[in-house]
Motif scaffolding. Structure first.
Motif, PDB file in Angstrom:
ATOM      1  N   MET A  25      -6.292 -57.994  -8.554  1.00  0.00           N
ATOM      2  CA  MET A  25      -5.753 -56.708  -8.702  1.00  0.00           C
ATOM      3  C   MET A  25      -5.523 -56.507  -7.361  1.00  0.00           C
ATOM      4  SD  MET A  25      -9.469 -54.221  -8.720  1.00  0.00           S
ATOM      5  CE  MET A  25     -10.555 -54.675  -8.307  1.00  0.00           C
ATOM      6  N   LYS A  26      -4.248 -55.504  -6.926  1.00  0.00           N
ATOM      7  CA  LYS A  26      -3.885 -55.062  -5.753  1.00  0.00           C
ATOM      8  C   LYS A  26      -4.437 -53.697  -5.396  1.00  0.00           C
ATOM      9  CE  LYS A  26       0.123 -57.775  -4.463  1.00  0.00           C
ATOM     10  NZ  LYS A  26       1.423 -57.648  -3.870  1.00  0.00           N
ATOM     11  N   LEU A  27      -4.953 -53.694  -4.066  1.00  0.00           N
ATOM     12  CA  LEU A  27      -5.629 -52.477  -3.683  1.00  0.00           C
ATOM     13  C   LEU A  27      -4.599 -51.691  -2.338  1.00  0.00           C
ATOM     14  CD1 LEU A  27      -8.961 -53.693  -3.539  1.00  0.00           C
ATOM     15  CD2 LEU A  27      -7.875 -52.420  -5.473  1.00  0.00           C
ATOM     16  N   VAL A  28      -4.711 -50.539  -2.458  1.00  0.00           N
ATOM     17  CA  VAL A  28      -4.136 -49.770  -1.207  1.00  0.00           C
ATOM     18  C   VAL A  28      -5.099 -49.140  -0.460  1.00  0.00           C
ATOM     19  CG1 VAL A  28      -2.555 -48.019  -0.346  1.00  0.00           C
ATOM     20  CG2 VAL A  28      -1.855 -49.406  -2.395  1.00  0.00           C
ATOM     21  N   VAL A  29      -5.451 -49.393   0.652  1.00  0.00           N
ATOM     22  CA  VAL A  29      -6.489 -48.918   1.606  1.00  0.00           C
ATOM     23  C   VAL A  29      -6.006 -48.016   2.703  1.00  0.00           C
ATOM     24  CG1 VAL A  29      -8.594 -49.412   3.033  1.00  0.00           C
ATOM     25  CG2 VAL A  29      -7.977 -50.841   0.963  1.00  0.00           C
ATOM     26  N   THR A  30      -6.343 -46.811   2.714  1.00  0.00           N
ATOM     27  CA  THR A  30      -6.079 -45.648   3.769  1.00  0.00           C
ATOM     28  C   THR A  30      -6.852 -45.232   4.567  1.00  0.00           C
ATOM     29  OG1 THR A  30      -6.092 -44.071   2.204  1.00  0.00           O
ATOM     30  CG2 THR A  30      -3.957 -45.308   2.455  1.00  0.00           C
ATOM     31  N   VAL A  31      -6.788 -45.096   5.902  1.00  0.00           N
ATOM     32  CA  VAL A  31      -7.513 -44.901   6.870  1.00  0.00           C
ATOM     33  C   VAL A  31      -7.015 -43.596   7.760  1.00  0.00           C
ATOM     34  CG1 VAL A  31      -9.302 -45.632   8.645  1.00  0.00           C
ATOM     35  CG2 VAL A  31      -8.737 -47.060   6.760  1.00  0.00           C
ATOM     36  N   VAL A  32      -7.723 -42.735   7.903  1.00  0.00           N
ATOM     37  CA  VAL A  32      -7.283 -41.468   8.897  1.00  0.00           C
ATOM     38  C   VAL A  32      -8.381 -40.958   9.717  1.00  0.00           C
ATOM     39  CG1 VAL A  32      -5.993 -39.359   8.927  1.00  0.00           C
ATOM     40  CG2 VAL A  32      -5.062 -41.023   6.985  1.00  0.00           C
ATOM     41  N   GLY A  33      -7.865 -40.750  10.905  1.00  0.00           N
ATOM     42  CA  GLY A  33      -8.972 -40.192  11.624  1.00  0.00           C
ATOM     43  C   GLY A  33      -8.881 -40.321  13.319  1.00  0.00           C
ATOM     44  N   ARG A  34      -9.525 -39.768  13.928  1.00  0.00           N
ATOM     45  CA  ARG A  34      -9.599 -39.861  15.448  1.00  0.00           C
ATOM     46  C   ARG A  34      -9.441 -41.352  16.024  1.00  0.00           C
ATOM     47  NH1 ARG A  34      -7.780 -36.131  18.912  1.00  0.00           N
ATOM     48  NH2 ARG A  34      -8.301 -34.376  18.337  1.00  0.00           N
ATOM     49  N   ASP A  35      -8.732 -41.781  16.899  1.00  0.00           N
ATOM     50  CA  ASP A  35      -8.634 -43.413  17.281  1.00  0.00           C
ATOM     51  C   ASP A  35     -10.051 -43.614  18.182  1.00  0.00           C
ATOM     52  OD1 ASP A  35      -7.799 -45.828  17.537  1.00  0.00           O
ATOM     53  OD2 ASP A  35      -7.062 -45.106  19.549  1.00  0.00           O
ATOM     54  N   ARG A  36     -10.536 -44.972  17.806  1.00  0.00           N
ATOM     55  CA  ARG A  36     -11.845 -45.377  18.501  1.00  0.00           C
ATOM     56  C   ARG A  36     -11.999 -46.851  18.204  1.00  0.00           C
ATOM     57  NH1 ARG A  36     -17.308 -43.566  15.431  1.00  0.00           N
ATOM     58  NH2 ARG A  36     -17.922 -45.301  16.704  1.00  0.00           N
ATOM     59  N   VAL A  37     -12.542 -47.441  19.214  1.00  0.00           N
ATOM     60  CA  VAL A  37     -12.669 -48.640  19.114  1.00  0.00           C
ATOM     61  C   VAL A  37     -13.219 -49.279  17.812  1.00  0.00           C
ATOM     62  CG1 VAL A  37     -13.741 -50.776  20.333  1.00  0.00           C
ATOM     63  CG2 VAL A  37     -12.634 -48.830  21.691  1.00  0.00           C
ATOM     64  N   GLY A  38     -12.882 -50.309  16.957  1.00  0.00           N
ATOM     65  CA  GLY A  38     -13.655 -50.980  15.875  1.00  0.00           C
ATOM     66  C   GLY A  38     -13.303 -50.505  14.742  1.00  0.00           C
ATOM     67  N   ILE A  39     -12.206 -49.598  14.482  1.00  0.00           N
ATOM     68  CA  ILE A  39     -11.977 -49.195  13.078  1.00  0.00           C
ATOM     69  C   ILE A  39     -11.318 -50.515  12.300  1.00  0.00           C
ATOM     70  CG2 ILE A  39     -10.341 -47.768  11.392  1.00  0.00           C
ATOM     71  CD1 ILE A  39     -10.306 -45.706  14.150  1.00  0.00           C
ATOM     72  N   VAL A  53     -14.836 -58.047  -7.970  1.00  0.00           N
ATOM     73  CA  VAL A  53     -14.926 -56.839  -7.201  1.00  0.00           C
ATOM     74  C   VAL A  53     -14.848 -55.504  -7.853  1.00  0.00           C
ATOM     75  CG1 VAL A  53     -13.971 -55.706  -5.260  1.00  0.00           C
ATOM     76  CG2 VAL A  53     -14.033 -58.256  -5.075  1.00  0.00           C
ATOM     77  N   LYS A  54     -15.874 -54.605  -7.998  1.00  0.00           N
ATOM     78  CA  LYS A  54     -15.795 -53.508  -8.832  1.00  0.00           C
ATOM     79  C   LYS A  54     -15.356 -52.314  -7.779  1.00  0.00           C
ATOM     80  CE  LYS A  54     -19.563 -53.785 -12.089  1.00  0.00           C
ATOM     81  NZ  LYS A  54     -20.832 -53.236 -12.380  1.00  0.00           N
ATOM     82  N   LEU A  55     -14.243 -51.828  -8.356  1.00  0.00           N
ATOM     83  CA  LEU A  55     -13.308 -51.017  -7.449  1.00  0.00           C
ATOM     84  C   LEU A  55     -14.179 -49.748  -6.802  1.00  0.00           C
ATOM     85  CD1 LEU A  55     -10.604 -50.004  -6.203  1.00  0.00           C
ATOM     86  CD2 LEU A  55      -9.969 -48.960  -8.399  1.00  0.00           C
ATOM     87  N   SER A  56     -14.954 -49.334  -7.724  1.00  0.00           N
ATOM     88  CA  SER A  56     -15.700 -47.839  -7.649  1.00  0.00           C
ATOM     89  C   SER A  56     -16.863 -48.444  -6.511  1.00  0.00           C
ATOM     90  CB  SER A  56     -16.507 -47.746  -8.871  1.00  0.00           C
ATOM     91  OG  SER A  56     -17.243 -48.648  -9.477  1.00  0.00           O
ATOM     92  N   GLU A  57     -17.247 -49.585  -6.497  1.00  0.00           N
ATOM     93  CA  GLU A  57     -18.419 -49.896  -5.346  1.00  0.00           C
ATOM     94  C   GLU A  57     -17.714 -50.081  -4.206  1.00  0.00           C
ATOM     95  OE1 GLU A  57     -20.573 -53.280  -6.540  1.00  0.00           O
ATOM     96  OE2 GLU A  57     -21.253 -52.389  -8.409  1.00  0.00           O
ATOM     97  N   LEU A  58     -16.315 -50.773  -4.126  1.00  0.00           N
ATOM     98  CA  LEU A  58     -15.934 -50.776  -2.816  1.00  0.00           C
ATOM     99  C   LEU A  58     -15.253 -49.444  -2.243  1.00  0.00           C
ATOM    100  CD1 LEU A  58     -14.500 -52.669  -0.960  1.00  0.00           C
ATOM    101  CD2 LEU A  58     -12.530 -52.935  -2.243  1.00  0.00           C
ATOM    102  N   GLN A  59     -15.084 -48.403  -3.229  1.00  0.00           N
ATOM    103  CA  GLN A  59     -14.533 -47.144  -2.893  1.00  0.00           C
ATOM    104  C   GLN A  59     -15.726 -46.622  -2.078  1.00  0.00           C
ATOM    105  OE1 GLN A  59     -12.999 -45.986  -6.807  1.00  0.00           O
ATOM    106  NE2 GLN A  59     -10.892 -45.937  -6.054  1.00  0.00           N
ATOM    107  N   GLN A  60     -16.792 -46.661  -2.703  1.00  0.00           N
ATOM    108  CA  GLN A  60     -17.913 -46.000  -2.140  1.00  0.00           C
ATOM    109  C   GLN A  60     -18.458 -46.594  -1.034  1.00  0.00           C
ATOM    110  OE1 GLN A  60     -19.506 -43.141  -3.568  1.00  0.00           O
ATOM    111  NE2 GLN A  60     -20.218 -42.961  -1.569  1.00  0.00           N
ATOM    112  N   VAL A  61     -18.412 -47.888  -0.627  1.00  0.00           N
ATOM    113  CA  VAL A  61     -18.881 -48.744   0.585  1.00  0.00           C
ATOM    114  C   VAL A  61     -17.968 -48.153   1.677  1.00  0.00           C
ATOM    115  CG1 VAL A  61     -18.800 -50.516   1.702  1.00  0.00           C
ATOM    116  CG2 VAL A  61     -20.000 -50.477  -0.243  1.00  0.00           C
ATOM    117  N   LEU A  62     -16.476 -48.218   1.593  1.00  0.00           N
ATOM    118  CA  LEU A  62     -15.836 -47.911   2.570  1.00  0.00           C
ATOM    119  C   LEU A  62     -15.763 -46.427   2.731  1.00  0.00           C
ATOM    120  CD1 LEU A  62     -12.780 -50.096   2.035  1.00  0.00           C
ATOM    121  CD2 LEU A  62     -14.470 -50.207   3.868  1.00  0.00           C
TER     122      LEU A  62
END
Length: 89
Positions: free
Chosen positions: A1-15, A55-64
């Protein structure tokens, strides 16, 4: 399955390292990354692939989401089909 992961927030080392590590730990392959920083805000979109039987999508969503909360980031993981419908692609 293909996934789209989006990340938004203040910049910092390690994201990128944190998100990549979590995906690798779940055997999710990153296919594409697009990220930028504007006025101190970090914005990233990843396209990733995972075996839906492993991979369970719901588990991955919760972890991230939880990892994002720890770093004051908003991290969302969506199945590509949902993302396409939401954005009329």
């Amino acid at each position: 399955m293909k996934l789209v992961v989006t990340v938004v927030g203040r910049d910092r080392v390690g994201i990128i390292a944190m998100v990549s590590r979590e995906l690798a730990d779940k055997n999710v392959n990153i296919v594409s990354i697009n990220q930028n920083i504007m006025d101190g805000f970090f914005n990233m979109v990843m396209i990733a692939e995972a075996d839906k039987d492993k991979v369970k999508l719901s588990e991955l969503q919760q972890v991230l989401k939880d990892k994002g909360d720890e770093m004051n980031l908003e991290i969302k993981v969506q199945h590509e089909d949902i993302f396409n419908v939401m954005h009329n692609v």
